[in-house]
Design an enzyme around this catalytic site. Structure first.
Site, PDB file in Angstrom:
ATOM      1  CB  CYS A 138       6.888  -1.885   7.289  1.00  0.00           C
ATOM      2  SG  CYS A 138       7.042  -0.128   8.064  1.00  0.00           S
ATOM      3  NE  ARG A 191       3.714  -5.177   3.832  1.00  0.00           N
ATOM      4  CZ  ARG A 191       2.396  -5.477   4.217  1.00  0.00           C
ATOM      5  NH1 ARG A 191       1.778  -6.192   3.276  1.00  0.00           N
ATOM      6  NH2 ARG A 191       1.703  -5.303   5.326  1.00  0.00           N
ATOM      7  CD1 TRP A 215       5.006   4.514   3.234  1.00  0.00           C
ATOM      8  CD2 TRP A 215       4.033   4.342   5.063  1.00  0.00           C
ATOM      9  NE1 TRP A 215       4.270   5.526   3.212  1.00  0.00           N
ATOM     10  CE2 TRP A 215       3.448   5.542   4.214  1.00  0.00           C
ATOM     11  CE3 TRP A 215       3.445   4.262   6.309  1.00  0.00           C
ATOM     12  CZ2 TRP A 215       2.450   6.411   4.662  1.00  0.00           C
ATOM     13  CZ3 TRP A 215       2.342   5.067   6.755  1.00  0.00           C
ATOM     14  CH2 TRP A 215       1.794   6.233   5.993  1.00  0.00           C
ATOM     15  CG  ASN A 227       3.733  -4.336   9.002  1.00  0.00           C
ATOM     16  OD1 ASN A 227       3.060  -5.014   8.244  1.00  0.00           O
ATOM     17  ND2 ASN A 227       3.246  -3.009   8.960  1.00  0.00           N
ATOM     18  N   GLY A 228       3.969  -2.245  11.978  1.00  0.00           N
ATOM     19  CA  GLY A 228       2.625  -1.831  12.869  1.00  0.00           C
ATOM     20  C   GLY A 228       3.025  -0.573  13.486  1.00  0.00           C
ATOM     21  CD  GLU A 270      -2.690   5.899  -7.093  1.00  0.00           C
ATOM     22  OE1 GLU A 270      -1.946   5.704  -5.964  1.00  0.00           O
ATOM     23  OE2 GLU A 270      -3.383   5.414  -7.804  1.00  0.00           O
ATOM     24  CE  LYS A 327      -1.169  -3.206  -4.789  1.00  0.00           C
ATOM     25  NZ  LYS A 327      -1.758  -1.922  -5.537  1.00  0.00           N
TER      26      LYS A 327
HETATM   27  C1  F6R Z   1      -4.617   3.683  -5.208  1.00  0.00           C
HETATM   28  C2  F6R Z   1      -4.777   2.567  -4.401  1.00  0.00           C
HETATM   29  C3  F6R Z   1      -5.243   3.024  -3.044  1.00  0.00           C
HETATM   30  C4  F6R Z   1      -5.977   1.541  -2.654  1.00  0.00           C
HETATM   31  C5  F6R Z   1      -6.236   1.757  -1.149  1.00  0.00           C
HETATM   32  C6  F6R Z   1      -7.149   0.557  -0.320  1.00  0.00           C
HETATM   33  O1  F6R Z   1      -4.205   3.155  -6.776  1.00  0.00           O
HETATM   34  O2  F6R Z   1      -4.321   1.529  -4.839  1.00  0.00           O
HETATM   35  O3  F6R Z   1      -6.315   3.867  -3.138  1.00  0.00           O
HETATM   36  O4  F6R Z   1      -7.261   1.350  -3.286  1.00  0.00           O
HETATM   37  O5  F6R Z   1      -5.314   2.084  -0.326  1.00  0.00           O
HETATM   38  O6  F6R Z   1      -6.447  -0.457  -0.547  1.00  0.00           O
HETATM   39  P1  F6R Z   1      -6.890  -1.957  -0.387  1.00  0.00           P
HETATM   40  O7  F6R Z   1      -7.747  -2.207  -1.471  1.00  0.00           O
HETATM   41  O8  F6R Z   1      -5.700  -2.626  -0.288  1.00  0.00           O
HETATM   42  O9  F6R Z   1      -7.689  -1.882   0.766  1.00  0.00           O
END
Ligand code: F6R
Length: 610
Positions: free
Chosen positions: A2, A27, A74, A100-101, A490, A605
């Site tokens: 979120c 997000r 989300w 968010n949380g 994905e 993300k």
């Molecule tokens: C795939 C992708 C995810 C992130 C994972 C970790 O394209 O982006 O698999 O790599 O969610 O995210 P971070 O690096 O922000 O901890």
């Protein structure tokens, strides 16, 4: 997950909130909403679906006001719907809250509030906060939010507004990111920096357990539990607003793929000694004695960051001769891992906010390890909680599918491997010089790799209709196979498996048919011949092979149906270049399928929930 934004100032809040939410859609994007103080009442607009639906609704029925909050969601508690979209309100409609949380104790709180006569309209955990604020409110919004949060267990970034307080917005954080942005007579709250960059680069990163009372005159920050005022530090962020825009590309993902030559150069900048004979990592605080004492490196990460760690494992073991374990963060936390003060825990996270990775960091720290964070986000939780930090300097990554963050994470792992090798005396100076020279060539070489986009696009045109694809690699390109398959899954929703090519005969070879193409990573090095054998095995079963190999490799062309060429480099470093055709293949397949490349279904993300 979120994204949240808040605005107080002289301008109309609605457009500022919508623009800010657009920067935070990575997000979460299953519903969105705003609450605006219009005169003496708070008006809320919420829509299930993408932010555009909310923006269209607000065009049809505009809301004007100079104080407001917004949210892009989300879903965790309650399906995506208008009713479950934020902001949430209390019974009187005097308060509005975005969150968010996860509020872990929301059920007992909800039961108690219902027993006291509160009526709930949504299925969310967040709504309890609005009702708690209502219970605690005696004319002071800051005091009411603080009292409410003292009852809450869980993770949150929260912003609350009240119709009786036209000059105040209250924001707080516990384990979910939140920043304050400071303009001239106006202030912002946001989950992430890009949401405020169009207005200001002056930000304050709120810390866990802090609550801010924000007026047009400024922000004061306090400790949630004891109410003591805390000193804050303003940071000028280096990213500019243009860095978070598409810059003429159709999608952020394509832009970010093309930014990789610059991003790799940024990662290397300032990280070599003046004579370029050694690596310098001032952010890594473990001294020479501590490095010599190490008996293990433990890499903790999720998803793509895990694959970058996996590439790093090969480099560290080879160059620094130290055992490297690698764990998916969500597994590490439940397996009673063997960690002590001779462990170096390397925690890799683009966002620096991934809940499982953070939990892994804390676990490693508690057990005595020196924790080194590799992150792209300055001021993120991982950054703040680690003992040492190495930034990837990739710039903002907006597309949900990670590309430039991945290759820059690998670069940092190579720097770390060279540094550990130097400090532990396992890497002779001549070899070190060879590796450093190869590392420095990568940004230039990356330019030729991203330029093959149109060729890869042609493969995607031919193959985007298949139901399944196999990705095979060996050695340090086994993680490249995993990453290639993840990228395809994905964003294009085509089923894909990444396999260590030697494992093929133990099962996946059964998948091979003319309709299931195989992407084979056949880069020069110790496992090259073995990869050729695997390619022949696929061909013998009428499979179609697209190989990624060296640009001057004529041998490979004899066996593979198609070859995507990449420049030669050290075998250990080849995953940085080899993954790019796979990123492009996934991108163009998704684009041919007409899918939402930057915001694939069900994903977000930043995964800030377990
Ligand atoms: C795939 C992708 C995810 C992130 C994972 C970790 O394209 O982006 O698999 O790599 O969610 O995210 P971070 O690096 O922000 O901890």
């Amino acid at each position: 997950m979120c994204g949240i934004v808040g605005y107080i100032g002289p301008e109309n809040a609605t457009q500022i909130l919508i623009d800010g939410l657009r920067k935070l859609e990575y997000r979460g994007y299953d519903s969105a909403g705003v609450a605006i103080l219009t005169g003496s009442e708070i008006q809320v607009a919420r829509r299930e679906g993408k932010l555009d639906r909310l923006a269209d609704a607000l065009k049809a029925e505009p809301l004007y006001g100079k104080l407001g909050i917004g949210h892009t969601r989300w879903a965790t508690h309650g399906a995506p719907s208008d009713i479950n979209a934020h902001p949430h309100s209390d019974c009187s409609g005097h308060f509005a809250v975005v969150h968010n949380g996860i509020i872990e104790n929301y059920l007992p709180l909800r039961e108690r509030l219902q027993a006291n006569g509160h009526t709930f309209v949504s299925e969310t955990d967040t709504e309890v906060v609005a009702h708690l604020i209502e219970e605690h409110y005696h004319g002071d919004l800051y005091a009411a939010v603080r009292a409410a949060l003292c009852e809450v267990v869980g993770s949150y970034a929260i912003v609350a507004v009240c119709s009786d307080n036209p000059d105040t917005m209250v924001a707080a954080r516990q384990h979910s990111p939140l920043i304050l942005g400071h303009g001239d007579g106006e202030h912002f709250v946001a989950s992430d920096v890009p949401a405020v960059l169009a207005h200001t680069r002056r930000v304050t990163y709120l810390k866990n357990g802090e609550i801010a009372a924000i007026t047009r005159a400024g922000a004061r920050v306090f400790n949630i539990q004891d109410g003591a005022e805390v000193a804050t530090e303003e940071t000028i962020v280096a990213w500019d607003a243009a860095a978070a825009e598409k810059g003429g590309y159709k999608h952020f993902m394509l832009k970010e793929i093309n930014e990789q030559p610059t991003a790799l150069a940024e990662t290397l900048r300032g990280r070599f000694s003046d004579d370029r004979a050694g690596v310098r990592l001032p952010g890594f605080k473990l001294d020479a004695e501590g490095i010599t004492r190490l008996n293990k490196v433990l890499i903790i990460a999720c998803g793509t960051a895990y694959h970058a760690g996996f590439v790093g494992k090969y480099a560290i073991e080879k160059l620094a001769r130290i055992p490297v374990e690698i764990d998916v963060a969500s597994e590490l936390r439940y397996r009673d891992p063997l960690i002590d003060d001779r462990t170096l825990a390397v925690v890799i996270s683009q966002s620096g906010e991934t809940a499982d990775t953070l939990a892994g960091l804390r676990e490693a720290k508690e057990r005595g390890a020196h924790v080194l964070a590799v992150t792209n986000v300055v001021g993120s939780s991982v950054d703040r909680e680690a003992d040492s930090v190495l930034y990837t300097y990739a710039g903002p990554e907006i597309a949900v599918a990670s590309t430039k963050a991945y290759t820059t994470q690998q670069m940092v792992m190579f720097l770390l491997a060279l540094y550990l090798g130097e400090m532990r005396g396992t890497l002779p100076a001549t070899e070190r010089a060879r590796y450093i020279a190869a590392l420095q060539r990568l940004p230039e070489q990356m330019k030729t790799v991203v330029d093959i986009g149109p060729r890869v696009r042609e493969f995607s045109r031919r193959f985007h209709g298949v139901h399944s694809m196999l990705y095979l690699g060996r050695g340090s390109n086994f993680p490249t196979a995993l990453e290639g398959a993840l990228k395809l899954k994905e964003i294009s929703y085509i089923h894909a498996e990444g396999y260590a090519a030697g494992e093929m005969k133990h099962g996946p070879i059964a998948l091979i048919t003319p309709d299931c193409p195989t992407v084979a990573l056949a880069l020069p090095g110790g496992v090259y011949e073995k990869m050729l054998s695997n390619i022949k095995e696929v061909k013998a079963r009428w499979g179609h092979v697209i190989a990624v190999g060296a640009e001057d490799d004529d041998e490979l062309r004899k066996y593979a149906d198609d070859v995507i060429p990449v420049p030669r480099t050290e075998e250990l470093f080849s995953p940085v270049l080899a993954v790019v055709p796979l990123q492009l293949l996934a991108y163009y397949c998704a684009d041919y399928l007409g899918l939402d490349v930057d915001q694939p279904r069900n994903l977000a993300k930043s995964v800030t929930v377990e």
